[in-house]
Design a protein around this motif. Structure first.
Motif, PDB file in Angstrom:
ATOM      1  N   VAL A 186     -17.342   3.264 -30.586  1.00 42.13           N
ATOM      2  CA  VAL A 186     -17.895   1.927 -30.463  1.00 42.13           C
ATOM      3  C   VAL A 186     -16.882   1.069 -29.599  1.00 42.13           C
ATOM      4  N   PRO A 187     -15.587   0.888 -29.722  1.00 40.99           N
ATOM      5  CA  PRO A 187     -14.800   0.095 -29.152  1.00 40.99           C
ATOM      6  C   PRO A 187     -14.623   0.720 -27.302  1.00 40.99           C
ATOM      7  N   SER A 188     -14.833   2.030 -27.164  1.00 38.04           N
ATOM      8  CA  SER A 188     -14.845   2.631 -25.902  1.00 38.04           C
ATOM      9  C   SER A 188     -15.936   2.007 -25.236  1.00 38.04           C
ATOM     10  N   LEU A 189     -17.112   2.092 -25.885  1.00 42.52           N
ATOM     11  CA  LEU A 189     -18.314   1.714 -25.246  1.00 42.52           C
ATOM     12  C   LEU A 189     -18.323   0.045 -24.630  1.00 42.52           C
ATOM     13  N   ILE A 190     -17.316  -0.534 -25.544  1.00 43.03           N
ATOM     14  CA  ILE A 190     -17.314  -1.938 -25.310  1.00 43.03           C
ATOM     15  C   ILE A 190     -16.331  -2.389 -24.467  1.00 43.03           C
ATOM     16  N   TYR A 191     -15.351  -1.463 -24.243  1.00 46.72           N
ATOM     17  CA  TYR A 191     -14.362  -1.768 -23.104  1.00 46.72           C
ATOM     18  C   TYR A 191     -14.879  -1.175 -21.875  1.00 46.72           C
ATOM     19  N   THR A 192     -15.787  -0.071 -21.766  1.00 47.80           N
ATOM     20  CA  THR A 192     -16.175   0.217 -20.450  1.00 47.80           C
ATOM     21  C   THR A 192     -17.068  -0.939 -19.990  1.00 47.80           C
ATOM     22  N   LEU A 193     -18.188  -1.516 -21.003  1.00 52.11           N
ATOM     23  CA  LEU A 193     -18.910  -2.442 -20.487  1.00 52.11           C
ATOM     24  C   LEU A 193     -18.038  -3.878 -20.011  1.00 52.11           C
ATOM     25  N   GLN A 194     -16.872  -3.973 -20.770  1.00 50.43           N
ATOM     26  CA  GLN A 194     -16.139  -5.043 -20.409  1.00 50.43           C
ATOM     27  C   GLN A 194     -15.487  -4.980 -18.819  1.00 50.43           C
ATOM     28  N   ASN A 195     -15.010  -3.599 -18.740  1.00 44.67           N
ATOM     29  CA  ASN A 195     -14.507  -3.572 -17.435  1.00 44.67           C
ATOM     30  C   ASN A 195     -15.408  -3.788 -16.301  1.00 44.67           C
TER      31      ASN A 195
ATOM     32  N   ALA B 289     -20.878 -13.501 -17.095  1.00 46.42           N
ATOM     33  CA  ALA B 289     -20.221 -12.163 -17.176  1.00 46.42           C
ATOM     34  C   ALA B 289     -18.677 -12.232 -17.897  1.00 46.42           C
ATOM     35  N   VAL B 290     -18.031 -13.354 -17.434  1.00 50.28           N
ATOM     36  CA  VAL B 290     -16.559 -13.433 -18.202  1.00 50.28           C
ATOM     37  C   VAL B 290     -16.899 -14.044 -19.541  1.00 50.28           C
ATOM     38  N   VAL B 291     -17.875 -14.656 -19.955  1.00 50.52           N
ATOM     39  CA  VAL B 291     -18.070 -15.160 -21.431  1.00 50.52           C
ATOM     40  C   VAL B 291     -18.354 -14.087 -22.358  1.00 50.52           C
ATOM     41  N   ILE B 292     -19.264 -13.052 -21.720  1.00 46.07           N
ATOM     42  CA  ILE B 292     -19.524 -11.696 -22.528  1.00 46.07           C
ATOM     43  C   ILE B 292     -18.437 -10.906 -22.707  1.00 46.07           C
ATOM     44  N   SER B 293     -17.564 -10.947 -21.545  1.00 46.63           N
ATOM     45  CA  SER B 293     -16.280 -10.095 -21.315  1.00 46.63           C
ATOM     46  C   SER B 293     -15.418 -10.509 -22.605  1.00 46.63           C
ATOM     47  N   CYS B 294     -15.249 -11.964 -22.828  1.00 49.03           N
ATOM     48  CA  CYS B 294     -14.334 -12.515 -23.742  1.00 49.03           C
ATOM     49  C   CYS B 294     -14.800 -12.071 -25.065  1.00 49.03           C
TER      50      CYS B 294
ATOM     51  N   VAL C  23       0.151  -2.150 -26.748  1.00 42.20           N
ATOM     52  CA  VAL C  23      -0.030  -2.124 -28.386  1.00 42.20           C
ATOM     53  C   VAL C  23      -0.232  -3.648 -28.501  1.00 42.20           C
ATOM     54  N   GLU C  24      -1.318  -3.898 -29.247  1.00 45.12           N
ATOM     55  CA  GLU C  24      -1.549  -5.327 -29.703  1.00 45.12           C
ATOM     56  C   GLU C  24      -0.411  -5.778 -30.803  1.00 45.12           C
ATOM     57  N   MET C  25       0.615  -6.434 -30.033  1.00 45.72           N
ATOM     58  CA  MET C  25       1.631  -6.949 -31.073  1.00 45.72           C
ATOM     59  C   MET C  25       1.278  -8.347 -32.055  1.00 45.72           C
ATOM     60  N   GLU C  26       0.007  -8.719 -31.514  1.00 50.49           N
ATOM     61  CA  GLU C  26      -0.219 -10.022 -32.369  1.00 50.49           C
ATOM     62  C   GLU C  26      -2.054 -10.014 -32.335  1.00 50.49           C
ATOM     63  N   PRO C  27      -2.431  -9.667 -33.618  1.00 44.97           N
ATOM     64  CA  PRO C  27      -4.047  -9.821 -33.517  1.00 44.97           C
ATOM     65  C   PRO C  27      -4.526 -10.881 -32.818  1.00 44.97           C
ATOM     66  N   PHE C  28      -3.959 -12.016 -33.110  1.00 46.41           N
ATOM     67  CA  PHE C  28      -4.774 -13.306 -32.546  1.00 46.41           C
ATOM     68  C   PHE C  28      -4.374 -13.680 -30.973  1.00 46.41           C
ATOM     69  N   LEU C  29      -3.338 -12.927 -30.471  1.00 36.84           N
ATOM     70  CA  LEU C  29      -2.954 -13.064 -29.151  1.00 36.84           C
ATOM     71  C   LEU C  29      -3.112 -11.897 -28.326  1.00 36.84           C
ATOM     72  N   PRO C  30      -4.076 -11.469 -27.817  1.00 37.98           N
ATOM     73  CA  PRO C  30      -4.198 -10.209 -27.169  1.00 37.98           C
ATOM     74  C   PRO C  30      -3.418 -10.492 -25.852  1.00 37.98           C
ATOM     75  N   LYS C  31      -2.809  -9.492 -25.260  1.00 34.74           N
ATOM     76  CA  LYS C  31      -2.208  -9.438 -24.070  1.00 34.74           C
ATOM     77  C   LYS C  31      -3.177  -9.653 -22.891  1.00 34.74           C
ATOM     78  N   SER C  32      -2.708 -10.655 -21.845  1.00 34.78           N
ATOM     79  CA  SER C  32      -3.807 -11.063 -20.794  1.00 34.78           C
ATOM     80  C   SER C  32      -3.774  -9.915 -19.799  1.00 34.78           C
ATOM     81  N   VAL C  33      -4.167  -8.868 -19.971  1.00 33.39           N
ATOM     82  CA  VAL C  33      -4.131  -7.557 -19.202  1.00 33.39           C
ATOM     83  C   VAL C  33      -5.680  -7.332 -18.856  1.00 33.39           C
ATOM     84  N   LEU C  34      -6.208  -7.320 -17.599  1.00 32.09           N
ATOM     85  CA  LEU C  34      -7.271  -7.511 -17.304  1.00 32.09           C
ATOM     86  C   LEU C  34      -7.984  -6.136 -17.797  1.00 32.09           C
ATOM     87  N   VAL C  35      -7.397  -5.008 -17.719  1.00 27.93           N
ATOM     88  CA  VAL C  35      -8.132  -3.820 -17.760  1.00 27.93           C
ATOM     89  C   VAL C  35      -9.076  -3.573 -19.143  1.00 27.93           C
ATOM     90  N   LYS C  36      -8.389  -3.857 -20.224  1.00 30.28           N
ATOM     91  CA  LYS C  36      -9.283  -3.767 -21.291  1.00 30.28           C
ATOM     92  C   LYS C  36      -8.823  -4.620 -22.413  1.00 30.28           C
TER      93      LYS C  36
END
Length: 377
Positions: free
Chosen positions: A108-117, A199-204, A364-377
């Protein structure tokens, strides 16, 4: 005896002082890596997608990045096993095949991440880089809301205020963009602002849900971040190939998988594949405040670079909106005040070590509420 104790004490102080200096240096290196990775990928994608001439297939770029990421993680696992192919194969068989139920959870998360990319390529192709960078910070809002709803997490008053400021800042930027399109766009027929915004809203939304879902299903998991990325990469490659065939199958069959690939396109793909993995290595030296500062600073870098590279126009409205977003990101990254019955998220290393939530980008998600602003996934 006393002299010996004093000598030992002096040595301990010198060692601690040296370790402090090393940690401080590593923090600054981490900050630089996070800023460069956050800003460079967005700017480089925007650059290659606005160049005249043949355009590469973004779906093939997503697949290529997945393949390179899996190969890199396999190499890292092999290194950890001291080049023992047998031990590496046994580990992968146990983690992926024998524990197939655990592996299937990542579909499931892999499908979402692929869509997100794929959505991020669409968004950056249709939005100015600075506008995308600011708007993409909505993922902090979506992650926070999904965390509250799905994980019953609590937010401090400062965090709620920061989320309101974040939303207000993004809204102001959108109002500004409606009345002031990017000056450097010479062929507006190939770019659609609304398509990019959707696209960016759905990605968020997908980023927030996938990150929280990932945390929920991986509680108590002992698998390493590299094994997790191999598992995700297997699904990601398969799903990416399916999406590529569905969207660009006929065109790729005619022109080839690597059609439109230039040196700059390869740089984008390598940045996408390895940038997140590099962040995974350095992020353990960066606390939440540093990560928030890196995100804020990367917005400034993206905006300034866009002015010179793409002729992006910055007016008072955009400055006000971006300023609100930058301030909100920093406020949100501040340590949560301790309270009875609730843990302070990200305030101690032990709480983060107990739940290593690996992301698709290799971090590694160090903080659940603050995802790293890494574009990839």
């Amino acid at each position: 005896m006393a002299a010996g104790n004093r000598s030992q004490s002096v040595e301990d102080k010198a060692t601690n002082r040296g370790q402090t200096e090393v940690n401080k240096r590593l923090k600054y290196i981490s900050l630089a890596v996070l800023v460069v990775q956050n800003a460079s990928l967005i700017l480089s994608i925007r650059y290659v997608r606005t160049l005249p001439g043949d355009r590469f297939f973004t779906t093939s770029a997503v697949v290529m990045a997945e393949v390179l990421k899996v190969l890199t993680c396999l190499l890292i696992i092999l290194l950890q096993k001291r080049f023992s192919v047998k031990e590496t194969v046994l580990l992968l068989l146990d983690s992926i095949v024998f524990q197939y139920k655990d592996t299937l959870k990542l579909a499931v998360p892999s499908l979402i991440y692929t869509l997100q990319n794929n959505l991020q390529y669409i968004a950056i192709s249709n939005l100015p880089a600075a506008t995308f960078q600011v708007t993409y910070q909505l993922k902090i809002l979506t992650t926070a809301l999904f965390s509250v709803l799905m994980l019953r997490k609590s937010l401090s008053r400062v965090q709620w205020v920061s989320l309101l400021l974040l939303f207000a800042g993004v809204a102001i930027v959108q109002v500004q963009q409606e009345g002031n399109k990017e000056a450097s766009v010479s062929d507006s027929s190939t770019q659609n602002y609304m398509v990019g915004l959707v696209a960016v809203v759905i990605s968020c939304l997908s980023s927030g849900f996938a990150g929280v879902y990932f945390e929920k299903i991986l509680k108590g998991s002992s698998a390493s971040v590299w094994v997790r990325n191999v598992q995700l990469g297997i699904f990601g490659t398969a799903l990416g190939l399916l999406g590529m065939w569905w969207n660009d199958g006929a065109a790729i069959a005619e022109r080839g998988f690597l059609f439109g690939y230039t040196d700059m396109v390869w740089c984008v793909i390598f940045n996408q594949a390895f940038g997140g993995l590099l962040v995974a290595v350095v992020v353990k030296y960066a606390d939440n405040i540093l990560k928030g500062f890196a995100t804020s600073f990367s917005i400034i870098v993206s905006t300034v670079t866009s002015i010179y590279l793409f002729g992006f126009h910055v007016d008072l409205l955009f400055t006000a909106g971006a300023g609100l977003v930058i301030g909100a990101v920093y406020m949100y990254s501040l340590p949560k005040p301790p309270s009875s019955g609730t843990s302070s998220l990200g305030s101690s290393s032990s709480s983060t070590a107990s739940l290593p939530s690996p992301r698709k980008d290799g971090g590694v998600e160090m903080e659940p509420f603050l995802p790293k602003s890494v574009l990839v996934k």
